[in-house]
Design a protein around this motif. Structure first.
Motif, PDB file in Angstrom:
ATOM      1  N   UNK A  63       0.897  -1.295   0.099  1.00 25.00           N
ATOM      2  CA  UNK A  63      -0.170   0.207  -0.087  1.00 25.00           C
ATOM      3  C   UNK A  63       0.864   1.402  -0.135  1.00 25.00           C
ATOM      4  N   UNK A  66       4.794   3.910  -3.654  1.00 24.84           N
ATOM      5  CA  UNK A  66       4.449   5.005  -4.562  1.00 24.84           C
ATOM      6  C   UNK A  66       5.620   5.480  -5.336  1.00 24.84           C
ATOM      7  N   UNK A 187       2.444   1.903  -7.127  1.00 25.86           N
ATOM      8  CA  UNK A 187       1.394   2.774  -7.904  1.00 25.86           C
ATOM      9  C   UNK A 187       2.050   3.682  -8.472  1.00 25.86           C
ATOM     10  N   UNK A 189       2.544   7.436 -10.304  1.00 27.03           N
ATOM     11  CA  UNK A 189       2.156   8.638 -10.573  1.00 27.03           C
ATOM     12  C   UNK A 189       2.865   9.597 -11.575  1.00 27.03           C
ATOM     13  N   UNK A 213      -4.209   9.838 -10.808  1.00 26.07           N
ATOM     14  CA  UNK A 213      -2.796   9.425 -10.545  1.00 26.07           C
ATOM     15  C   UNK A 213      -1.872  10.464 -11.133  1.00 26.07           C
ATOM     16  N   UNK A 249       6.718  18.873  -4.199  1.00 26.26           N
ATOM     17  CA  UNK A 249       6.473  18.394  -2.836  1.00 26.26           C
ATOM     18  C   UNK A 249       5.192  18.771  -2.039  1.00 26.26           C
ATOM     19  N   UNK A 250       4.845  19.690  -2.299  1.00 27.41           N
ATOM     20  CA  UNK A 250       3.461  20.265  -1.557  1.00 27.41           C
ATOM     21  C   UNK A 250       2.178  19.547  -2.181  1.00 27.41           C
ATOM     22  N   UNK A 253       2.061  15.927  -1.241  1.00 27.65           N
ATOM     23  CA  UNK A 253       1.395  15.815   0.070  1.00 27.65           C
ATOM     24  C   UNK A 253      -0.085  15.892   0.049  1.00 27.65           C
ATOM     25  N   UNK A 254      -0.472  17.080  -0.751  1.00 27.75           N
ATOM     26  CA  UNK A 254      -2.057  17.238  -0.908  1.00 27.75           C
ATOM     27  C   UNK A 254      -2.691  16.173  -1.679  1.00 27.75           C
ATOM     28  N   UNK A 255      -2.149  15.621  -2.686  1.00 27.11           N
ATOM     29  CA  UNK A 255      -3.056  14.728  -3.745  1.00 27.11           C
ATOM     30  C   UNK A 255      -2.971  13.382  -3.435  1.00 27.11           C
ATOM     31  N   UNK A 256      -1.539  12.998  -2.825  1.00 24.41           N
ATOM     32  CA  UNK A 256      -1.353  11.580  -2.559  1.00 24.41           C
ATOM     33  C   UNK A 256      -1.303  11.237  -0.960  1.00 24.41           C
ATOM     34  N   UNK A 257      -0.746  12.187  -0.194  1.00 25.28           N
ATOM     35  CA  UNK A 257      -0.643  11.927   1.327  1.00 25.28           C
ATOM     36  C   UNK A 257       0.256  11.041   1.736  1.00 25.28           C
ATOM     37  N   UNK A 258       1.156  10.681   0.901  1.00 23.87           N
ATOM     38  CA  UNK A 258       2.325   9.689   1.184  1.00 23.87           C
ATOM     39  C   UNK A 258       3.526  10.154   0.383  1.00 23.87           C
ATOM     40  N   UNK A 259       4.692  10.012   1.117  1.00 24.33           N
ATOM     41  CA  UNK A 259       5.896  10.283   0.687  1.00 24.33           C
ATOM     42  C   UNK A 259       6.495   9.120  -0.420  1.00 24.33           C
ATOM     43  N   UNK A 276      12.758  15.549  -1.248  1.00 20.68           N
ATOM     44  CA  UNK A 276      11.639  15.005  -0.268  1.00 20.68           C
ATOM     45  C   UNK A 276      11.692  13.663  -0.353  1.00 20.68           C
TER      46      UNK A 276
ATOM     47  N   UNK B 196      -8.231  17.166   5.358  1.00 17.14           N
ATOM     48  CA  UNK B 196      -7.882  15.899   4.798  1.00 17.14           C
ATOM     49  C   UNK B 196      -6.689  15.231   5.735  1.00 17.14           C
ATOM     50  N   UNK B 200      -6.921  11.472   7.062  1.00 20.94           N
ATOM     51  CA  UNK B 200      -6.125  10.554   6.702  1.00 20.94           C
ATOM     52  C   UNK B 200      -5.263   9.688   7.726  1.00 20.94           C
ATOM     53  N   UNK B 211      -4.691   7.031   2.278  1.00 14.92           N
ATOM     54  CA  UNK B 211      -4.556   8.586   2.053  1.00 14.92           C
ATOM     55  C   UNK B 211      -5.038   8.907   0.844  1.00 14.92           C
ATOM     56  N   UNK B 212      -4.551   8.564  -0.311  1.00 11.80           N
ATOM     57  CA  UNK B 212      -4.595   9.031  -1.551  1.00 11.80           C
ATOM     58  C   UNK B 212      -6.073   9.021  -2.015  1.00 11.80           C
ATOM     59  N   UNK B 221       0.714  24.527   2.508  1.00 16.88           N
ATOM     60  CA  UNK B 221       1.950  24.251   3.287  1.00 16.88           C
ATOM     61  C   UNK B 221       3.091  24.703   2.764  1.00 16.88           C
ATOM     62  N   UNK B 223       7.375  24.759   1.919  1.00 16.03           N
ATOM     63  CA  UNK B 223       8.415  23.748   1.904  1.00 16.03           C
ATOM     64  C   UNK B 223       9.773  24.283   2.344  1.00 16.03           C
ATOM     65  N   UNK B 231      14.023  18.252   4.220  1.00 10.61           N
ATOM     66  CA  UNK B 231      13.019  18.945   3.988  1.00 10.61           C
ATOM     67  C   UNK B 231      11.861  18.605   4.803  1.00 10.61           C
ATOM     68  N   UNK B 233       7.337  19.940   5.152  1.00  8.77           N
ATOM     69  CA  UNK B 233       6.244  20.465   4.933  1.00  8.77           C
ATOM     70  C   UNK B 233       5.478  21.055   5.993  1.00  8.77           C
ATOM     71  N   UNK B 255      -8.891  16.574  -7.795  1.00  4.87           N
ATOM     72  CA  UNK B 255      -7.977  15.355  -7.242  1.00  4.87           C
ATOM     73  C   UNK B 255      -8.247  13.807  -7.852  1.00  4.87           C
TER      74      UNK B 255
END
Lengths: 344, 344
Positions: A63, A66, A187, A189, A213, A249-250, A253-259, A276, B196, B200, B211-212, B221, B223, B231, B233, B255
């Motif tokens: 899961x 990414x 996954x 993107x 994605x 990077x922002x 975080x906003x759209x995927x929420x995982x690094x 990042x 969100x 999440x 999360x995604x 956010x 950076x 780095x 956020x 999204x």
């Protein structure tokens, strides 16, 4: 005797199994055939191995797998001009036909000069001009209408060098890499500085990457109703997400929420995404594609001692950071034995 | 004789097959056991059937099967107060401890009164106050630090009525619905007016939604780099996405990039998401949950002749639109034979 028989039988069985497995291993096709053997390919294969082998210290649960890819210059050709910029420029004549007064107004007049063959005139266009052109050609319409227009253009447009649709100018080794990562539970993107709704019109067909994605620069929209009473999302001339540099990077975080565990780019606009990604725990892969193949594609950036251009800005400081941070650098010339699927 | 034998044999075989299939059909467990039989359950099952049966005129390819769910009041309890608002209020004492001068400043002083037992004082808090409290308790820190704080609070906090963690107050019938849709190839999303990054922190564990696949209101956010050079956020006190009302349709487009085939909500904040969903081609399911069960949960909104409260605003005009547009309305009282997994 019986024991001996079984012993021999089991040895023969074991040998057979070994042979079968050996045969199978040899029969396994290389998932990255367009990549030459070497440190770059090895770094990618090693990363996938340690993050997907159960029991490995750096194992990543499926899961969380990414991988993010810049598009222009990373998955497909970005020279001499981003395809979306070409779309905007080539949309101007229809606009001028509908509003003839624009023909004498900059930046529209400049674009008409460029399209008439004065390629040098393109240098007159500022960032502000480009946004004005984007607003004039790509806003004030519904998302559906924009998508239909973009698809029509993509089907007809040809790039100046190969005379092929832009959607055919993807790098075969990167397509193999996308498939290889997905086969290993990643996954994939796209994280592009380009307009996300533009890229979403073809990403599924071209890369197997679905709209959800694709993360990109985005204009705001307005929710309203058509004459039939049905809701419409109208594209507004207001930048909501500038998905370049720190924006990458922002927005991840906003759209995927995982690094991400792996990230791929080719310019200063990708620097923060690569930083990042690399700064996360465990095994992380940050990769830059260096365009050093003037013959098969283009050569630009530090390896050529050339100044960075506005398009595909790969600067010496970025190269230095890659070395310092332990990012992998792909040499198009040395690491790829084939660049496009249509060329040998 | 031979023909007769075969005829008998094939009849027996056919009978056996029929019995076997019949047995299998009966053995199939109902995927929605907490839902009473009736028009509501039937509308959901019919929708899934026509959109997932190959050859059906309204068949939807698996990649396009998107279902979106509001969270507060749709997937879990939102009364007497949204859980994230409780988080913000309950974070104030620690804030005041660190900065004692805040104790005499509104809205912090008001929150301290509320927490001391003066529940009526909560009505003094304006939207602006709430944003000030959000900014003070949930910004100026990294996304990781926020996530760790929120998880700590969620593990310890108990709701005032059932004295259980908020994460246990999900509706069993909706959990069954999420699982049923996923089993039929639907990708399930939360589309919440809540933050969100807050949602999440638990959506994967509580709903099986990664999360995604959580779309929500979001702060901008920044950076930057930590003292270790890595780095970060940092959450900023600036609203980037207000994922309520028209924001829900806009952010689904931003999204996800696909129009949902099914959408579930319970308040005026969900109206545009339900309209946008229903306006798509083919079979679309838009559903409102009506809270009409004062005994097992809460009763509020038009069915009770009660004025809509600020929390969970389900107004008469919204109910009228649902009827007019052919949305499905779930009556918690009549359509669900069980509300929570912990209650019979």
């Amino acid at each position: 005797m019986r024991n001996q028989f079984f012993s021999k039988f089991s040895s023969a069985l074991a040998l057979g199994v070994l042979l079968a497995f050996g045969g199978q291993a040899q029969a396994q096709t290389d998932p990255l055939p367009s990549w030459n053997e070497g440190a770059t390919k090895q770094a990618i294969v090693d990363f996938v191995k340690v993050t997907t082998t159960e029991g490995s210290e750096q194992f990543v649960p499926p899961a969380e797998r990414i991988a993010t890819f810049d598009q222009d210059g990373t998955l497909w050709v970005e020279q001499p001009m981003y395809s979306q910029v070409m779309y905007i420029l080539e949309s101007v004549p229809a606009l001028v036909k509908a509003k003839p007064e624009l023909a004498k107004e900059t930046p529209f007049s400049t674009v008409l000069e460029v399209l008439k063959g004065d390629h040098a005139a393109i240098k007159k266009l500022t960032e502000k001009d480009l946004f004005k052109l984007l607003a004039a050609t790509s806003t004030g319409m519904s998302e559906e209408a924009f998508s239909a227009e973009a698809k029509k253009w993509l089907a007809a447009a040809r790039d100046p060098r190969w005379k092929r649709p832009y959607t055919e100018l993807t790098y075969l080794p990167m397509q193999e890499l996308l498939a290889y990562l997905r086969a290993n539970g990643y996954k994939t993107y796209i994280v592009t500085g380009g307009g996300q709704d533009f890229v979403r019109t073809y990403a599924e067909k071209v890369y197997g990457i679905p709209p959800e994605q694709v993360v990109g620069s985005a204009l705001d929209t307005k929710y309203t109703y058509g004459t039939d009473g049905k809701p419409l999302l109208i594209k507004e001339p207001k930048l909501l997400l500038n998905n370049n540099n720190d924006g990458k990077a922002k927005d991840i975080n906003l759209m995927i929420g995982r690094r991400p565990f792996a990230a791929f780019g080719n310019s200063t606009g990708d620097q923060q995404m690569l930083e990042y990604t690399k700064a996360g725990d465990g095994a992380r892969l940050s990769v830059l594609l260096l365009h050093d193949d003037a013959k098969r594609e283009y050569a630009y950036g530090p390896a050529q001692g050339l100044p960075a251009t506005k398009v595909g800005e790969f600067t010496q400081p970025l190269y230095d950071e890659a070395v310092k941070q332990g990012w992998t650098v792909i040499s198009m010339k040395n690491d790829w034995n084939q660049v496009f699927s249509f060329e040998p």
